[in-house]
Design an enzyme around this catalytic site. Structure first.
Site, PDB file in Angstrom:
ATOM      1  NE  ARG A  13      25.602  10.733 -16.659  1.00  0.00           N
ATOM      2  CZ  ARG A  13      26.037   9.870 -17.575  1.00  0.00           C
ATOM      3  NH1 ARG A  13      25.262   9.517 -18.590  1.00  0.00           N
ATOM      4  NH2 ARG A  13      27.241   9.319 -17.470  1.00  0.00           N
ATOM      5  CG  ASP A  14      25.639   6.145 -17.184  1.00  0.00           C
ATOM      6  OD1 ASP A  14      24.783   6.154 -18.093  1.00  0.00           O
ATOM      7  OD2 ASP A  14      26.752   5.604 -17.309  1.00  0.00           O
ATOM      8  CG  HIS A 205      31.634   4.862 -17.590  1.00  0.00           C
ATOM      9  ND1 HIS A 205      31.046   5.867 -16.839  1.00  0.00           N
ATOM     10  CD2 HIS A 205      30.625   4.309 -18.294  1.00  0.00           C
ATOM     11  CE1 HIS A 205      29.755   5.916 -17.086  1.00  0.00           C
ATOM     12  NE2 HIS A 205      29.469   4.982 -17.975  1.00  0.00           N
ATOM     13  CG  HIS A 207      27.504   0.596 -19.033  1.00  0.00           C
ATOM     14  ND1 HIS A 207      26.231   1.040 -18.766  1.00  0.00           N
ATOM     15  CD2 HIS A 207      28.258   1.718 -19.155  1.00  0.00           C
ATOM     16  CE1 HIS A 207      26.210   2.367 -18.740  1.00  0.00           C
ATOM     17  NE2 HIS A 207      27.431   2.810 -18.970  1.00  0.00           N
ATOM     18  CB  CYS A 238      23.516   4.042 -22.833  1.00  0.00           C
ATOM     19  SG  CYS A 238      23.766   5.462 -23.914  1.00  0.00           S
ATOM     20  CG  ASN A 247      27.333   2.910 -15.152  1.00  0.00           C
ATOM     21  OD1 ASN A 247      26.268   3.459 -15.376  1.00  0.00           O
ATOM     22  ND2 ASN A 247      28.457   3.270 -15.726  1.00  0.00           N
TER      23      ASN A 247
HETATM   24  P1  HMG Z   1      20.434  18.930 -31.430  1.00  0.00           P
HETATM   25  O1  HMG Z   1      18.997  18.672 -31.743  1.00  0.00           O
HETATM   26  O2  HMG Z   1      21.448  18.661 -32.506  1.00  0.00           O
HETATM   27  O3  HMG Z   1      20.664  20.405 -30.843  1.00  0.00           O
HETATM   28  O4  HMG Z   1      20.817  18.067 -30.150  1.00  0.00           O
HETATM   29  P2  HMG Z   1      20.381  21.823 -31.410  1.00  0.00           P
HETATM   30  O5  HMG Z   1      21.502  22.678 -30.954  1.00  0.00           O
HETATM   31  O6  HMG Z   1      20.048  21.756 -32.878  1.00  0.00           O
HETATM   32  O7  HMG Z   1      19.069  22.267 -30.608  1.00  0.00           O
HETATM   33  C1  HMG Z   1      17.815  21.601 -30.789  1.00  0.00           C
HETATM   34  C2  HMG Z   1      16.936  21.871 -29.587  1.00  0.00           C
HETATM   35  O8  HMG Z   1      17.534  21.355 -28.391  1.00  0.00           O
HETATM   36  C3  HMG Z   1      16.703  23.359 -29.307  1.00  0.00           C
HETATM   37  O9  HMG Z   1      15.425  23.469 -28.693  1.00  0.00           O
HETATM   38  C4  HMG Z   1      17.757  23.684 -28.288  1.00  0.00           C
HETATM   39  O10 HMG Z   1      17.432  24.780 -27.497  1.00  0.00           O
HETATM   40  C5  HMG Z   1      17.742  22.418 -27.446  1.00  0.00           C
HETATM   41  P3  HMG Z   1      14.094  23.802 -29.546  1.00  0.00           P
HETATM   42  O11 HMG Z   1      14.410  25.106 -30.226  1.00  0.00           O
HETATM   43  O12 HMG Z   1      13.920  22.671 -30.540  1.00  0.00           O
HETATM   44  O13 HMG Z   1      13.036  23.867 -28.499  1.00  0.00           O
HETATM   45  N1  HMG Z   1      19.026  22.203 -26.759  1.00  0.00           N
HETATM   46  C6  HMG Z   1      19.142  21.972 -25.442  1.00  0.00           C
HETATM   47  N2  HMG Z   1      18.228  21.880 -24.452  1.00  0.00           N
HETATM   48  C7  HMG Z   1      18.690  21.658 -23.214  1.00  0.00           C
HETATM   49  N3  HMG Z   1      19.997  21.486 -22.910  1.00  0.00           N
HETATM   50  C8  HMG Z   1      20.933  21.568 -23.880  1.00  0.00           C
HETATM   51  C9  HMG Z   1      20.513  21.826 -25.207  1.00  0.00           C
HETATM   52  N4  HMG Z   1      21.174  21.956 -26.360  1.00  0.00           N
HETATM   53  C10 HMG Z   1      20.254  22.191 -27.314  1.00  0.00           C
HETATM   54  N5  HMG Z   1      22.218  21.409 -23.560  1.00  0.00           N
HETATM   55  C11 HMG Z   1      22.082  17.709 -28.151  1.00  0.00           C
HETATM   56  C12 HMG Z   1      22.118  18.095 -29.623  1.00  0.00           C
HETATM   57  C13 HMG Z   1      23.497  17.456 -27.696  1.00  0.00           C
HETATM   58  C14 HMG Z   1      21.471  18.831 -27.354  1.00  0.00           C
HETATM   59  C15 HMG Z   1      21.208  16.444 -28.012  1.00  0.00           C
HETATM   60  O14 HMG Z   1      21.648  15.491 -28.910  1.00  0.00           O
HETATM   61  C16 HMG Z   1      21.220  15.874 -26.623  1.00  0.00           C
HETATM   62  O15 HMG Z   1      20.730  16.470 -25.684  1.00  0.00           O
HETATM   63  N6  HMG Z   1      21.782  14.669 -26.453  1.00  0.00           N
HETATM   64  C17 HMG Z   1      21.906  14.099 -25.126  1.00  0.00           C
HETATM   65  C18 HMG Z   1      22.303  12.711 -25.189  1.00  0.00           C
HETATM   66  C19 HMG Z   1      22.526  12.156 -23.799  1.00  0.00           C
HETATM   67  O16 HMG Z   1      22.361  12.787 -22.783  1.00  0.00           O
HETATM   68  N7  HMG Z   1      22.924  10.860 -23.797  1.00  0.00           N
HETATM   69  C20 HMG Z   1      23.179  10.173 -22.605  1.00  0.00           C
HETATM   70  C21 HMG Z   1      24.462  10.590 -21.950  1.00  0.00           C
HETATM   71  S1  HMG Z   1      25.930   9.883 -22.727  1.00  0.00           S
HETATM   72  C22 HMG Z   1      26.138   8.388 -21.910  1.00  0.00           C
HETATM   73  O17 HMG Z   1      25.295   7.965 -21.186  1.00  0.00           O
HETATM   74  C23 HMG Z   1      27.437   7.667 -22.047  1.00  0.00           C
HETATM   75  C24 HMG Z   1      28.324   7.863 -20.820  1.00  0.00           C
HETATM   76  O18 HMG Z   1      27.675   7.393 -19.651  1.00  0.00           O
HETATM   77  C25 HMG Z   1      29.617   7.097 -21.004  1.00  0.00           C
HETATM   78  C26 HMG Z   1      29.420   5.648 -21.395  1.00  0.00           C
HETATM   79  O19 HMG Z   1      28.609   4.935 -20.796  1.00  0.00           O
HETATM   80  O20 HMG Z   1      30.139   5.229 -22.293  1.00  0.00           O
HETATM   81  C27 HMG Z   1      28.677   9.322 -20.614  1.00  0.00           C
HETATM   82 MG    MG Z   2      27.555   5.137 -19.081  1.00  0.00          MG
END
Ligand code: HMG
Ligand code: MG
Length: 297
Positions: A13-14, A205, A207, A238, A247
């Site tokens: 995933r990450d 966690h 990086h 990220c 990571n």
């Molecule tokens: P948004 O645009 O504010 O959401 O995004 P919305 O509710 O307004 O919906 C907009 C569109 O997204 C709609 O589709 C929804 O159906 C769809 P449309 O009508 O435009 O076709 N939608 C989704 N589709 C699939 N799965 C869902 C979902 N929710 C809404 N769950 C949202 C808000 C959270 C969805 C968006 O910002 C997003 O997906 N962000 C993901 C960010 C991400 O994955 N980042 C990486 C992970 S975090 C990380 O890596 C850090 C970590 O490792 C820790 C660290 O390293 O510190 C964890």
């Molecule tokens: Mg991370």
């Protein structure tokens, strides 16, 4: 008896979420299965997030529906909201993870809402999970630095970690998303958070952007943390943190801890083979010093 350390392998995933080369579902499935076979009891399998935001995680549903689950292994997936939770449940996820941040700017860039709004969105996810008997892990990103706001103080991390724990997350993974923190900062962070969240419920966690990750693991270990996230071959970064490297490489963590007498349960040779295999597929050198040393670079 040697002390047991729990390693959470987050490479599928990450790691893969930020590799330029998107891998096909069969490769993702094989990676998850191989990592479980290496001995990891927690292998993060994917993310049920918007494919427009993170295209590399688009086929998480297919991957999660295809993997052969090993006994005693959990396969957490990221679920930012109820839509993600429903997808995860349909794919038979046993553990989900909500992910917040200690920085307002990062929260906006990563999940398009404020920290307070994110906690509101996580609440129904955690409640539904409780009702379904699904475990929920909580992440806090940018705990030592933010790509938009710079240095982050422990006082900014504590309320988010505490809120997630009190809402029902069994573990809070503290993420140095852009890998800027140092051991002294890590110690101060763990001490501050552990005043409000039991240290047994904290995970590190780290990086490795500035080469500090392994040192930070040792600093956190000294403060009583025994759960660490790591990524095979140091895959990843990220998508919303420019310049973040992967990571800490799992091989380097396993080597360092096992040789120091800790029990990780992970077979280092099998892990090195997996690292070489996935690195070849995505067309880059393994991001682990241990793997390079063992394979002649
Ligand atoms: P948004 O645009 O504010 O959401 O995004 P919305 O509710 O307004 O919906 C907009 C569109 O997204 C709609 O589709 C929804 O159906 C769809 P449309 O009508 O435009 O076709 N939608 C989704 N589709 C699939 N799965 C869902 C979902 N929710 C809404 N769950 C949202 C808000 C959270 C969805 C968006 O910002 C997003 O997906 N962000 C993901 C960010 C991400 O994955 N980042 C990486 C992970 S975090 C990380 O890596 C850090 C970590 O490792 C820790 C660290 O390293 O510190 C964890
Ligand atoms: Mg991370």
């Amino acid at each position: 008896m040697s002390q047991a350390i729990t390693l959470v392998e987050v490479g599928p995933r990450d790691g893969l979420q930020n590799e330029k080369q998107t891998v096909d579902v069969a490769t993702k499935v094989e990676l998850i299965e191989r990592l479980a076979a290496c001995g990891f009891k927690n292998v993060e399998g994917g993310a049920f997030v918007s494919p427009k935001w993170v295209p590399q995680m688009a086929a998480s549903d297919e991957a999660m529906a295809t993997i052969k689950r090993a006994k005693g292994v959990s396969y957490p997936v990221l679920t930012p909201n109820m839509k993600g939770y429903e997808g995860a449940r349909a794919a038979k996820a046993d553990t989900v993870a909500v992910f917040g941040a200690a920085s307002e700017s990062f929260s906006q860039k990563n999940i398009n809402c404020s920290i307070a709004e994110s906690l509101e969105r996580f609440k129904p996810v955690i409640d539904a999970a409780k009702a379904d008997g699904v475990h929920v892990r909580g992440y806090v990103s940018c705990v030592l630095g933010c790509p938009y706001e710079g240095k982050i103080a422990p006082e900014q991390v504590v309320p988010v970690a505490k809120a997630l724990y009190e809402m029902g997350c069994y573990e809070i993974s503290l993420g140095d998303t852009i890998g800027v923190g140092t051991p002294e900062e890590t110690k101060a962070l763990i001490r501050a958070v552990a005043a409000d969240v039991p240290v047994a419920a904290l995970a590190g966690h780290f990086h490795d952007t500035y080469g500090q990750a392994l040192s930070n693991i040792w600093a956190a270990l000294g403060e009583g943390v025994t759960v660490f996230d790591c990524s095979v071959s140091g895959l990843g970064g990220c998508p919303y943190a420019k310049g973040a490297s992967g990571n800490v490489a799992s091989e380097d963590v396993v080597y360092s801890l096992a040789r120091s007498g800790f029990e990780t349960g992970v077979d280092l040779d099998a892990l090195i083979e997996t690292s070489v295999w996935i690195s070849e597929i995505i067309g880059r050198k393994p991001g682990s010093k241990v793997t390079l040393a063992r394979t002649g670079g």
